[in-house]
Enzyme design. Sequence first.
Site, short mmCIF file in Angstrom:
data_model
loop_
_atom_site.label_atom_id
_atom_site.label_comp_id
_atom_site.label_asym_id
_atom_site.label_seq_id
_atom_site.Cartn_x
_atom_site.Cartn_y
_atom_site.Cartn_z
N HIS A 105 -1.90 2.87 -7.43
CA HIS A 105 -3.22 3.44 -7.89
C HIS A 105 -3.09 4.82 -8.49
O HIS A 105 -3.82 5.96 -8.15
CB HIS A 105 -4.10 3.54 -6.55
CG HIS A 105 -4.42 2.28 -6.06
ND1 HIS A 105 -4.96 1.11 -6.68
CD2 HIS A 105 -3.93 1.51 -4.81
CE1 HIS A 105 -4.87 0.05 -5.87
NE2 HIS A 105 -4.40 0.26 -4.56
N LYS A 165 0.75 -1.21 -0.05
CA LYS A 165 -0.13 -0.13 0.08
C LYS A 165 0.97 1.38 -0.01
O LYS A 165 2.00 1.27 -0.28
CB LYS A 165 -1.18 -0.14 1.18
CG LYS A 165 -1.87 -1.15 1.03
CD LYS A 165 -2.63 -1.28 -0.10
CE LYS A 165 -3.92 -0.14 -0.03
NZ LYS A 165 -4.77 -0.24 -1.21
#
Length: 351
Positions: free
Chosen positions: A97, A79
């Site tokens: 992302h 992450k």
Amino acid sequence: MPDMLRIWMRHESRRNERRAALVPEDARKLIASGVHLTVEESPQRVFSAHAYADGGCAIAPQGSWASHCPATDVILGLKELPAEPTNLMHQHLFFGHAYKGQPEAPRLLRRFQAGGGTLLDLEQLLDAEGHRIAAFGYWAGYAGATLAVLQYRGELTAPLASSSSTELRRRLAPGRRGSGVTAVVIGADGRSGHGACDALRTAGIEPTCWGSDDTRDLDRDALLAHDILVNTVGSRRPVPPFLTKADLDNERRRLSVIADVTCDVGSDLDTLPVHDHITDWDNPVERLREGPRPLDIIAIDNLPSLVPAEASRAFSADLWPLLLSLREGSEVWDRCRGAFRHAVASLGRRG
């Protein structure tokens, strides 16, 4: 890239992120293949530092990559990165992302631009046809559908805590509010969709399974006629939304719980633009509509961490053979680098 591939797996700074990109048994395989692997200590990772050390990994203090990791090492994570350092000089592998127009993407890309580093986004590990070849999809779908069922039954409590697949199956066992419940899974033919369908069936709910043919000419009335919606579609091009805010006020709406597993909130590719922020482990549910027909949404972007051991083992099994090809290069990693270069160039054009 030096002759010996050197990988440094960092601690995850998000407090509820317990997964690992590499599990100890696969780390051992990489080391046996000639890779030098450093693993940071992490108090929350589901696998202990001792398990990695026993497999031959070097152990480093938590968060030390920023100050002690050699410039030639590849930094592996899952992450988001911590806010410091602002200039990123290494080659990083994690789920950035950053390529779908997400609000935080420009800030991240500028950090790489400033430091001369590279993002090899794990979301871009695709084959020539654009299919994911390493992903947490199954367990994301399973966990998302599980939370939706529990919320529908009135059994979801916060804050959430990581568990095991055995415990999730126990909690999913058909309950008093299981009879007659209807659920639709959009993207049912993908990894996440399969996981969602398995969870629903464990709960005694036979899902309506929609694929691309069903969404091409989507029947919103049919969608709204279900109790639960699980969205697992990760679109790579803009498509008409599956639901809009106006649809939520449809007088015939039966829908009461949405699990947005894809979680492209704020992106140009968001297929469920009915909310504007993700939910989290402390507050997993957002109420979209009050009144006699309430509607809730769950949009958590690290769902697989609810089952960290199982999810990590599945992902690591896909990833570790790909990591070996970092040394020589491959079409998979070339596509990742190409996506990064395109995104940085586009950032420059946007000013």
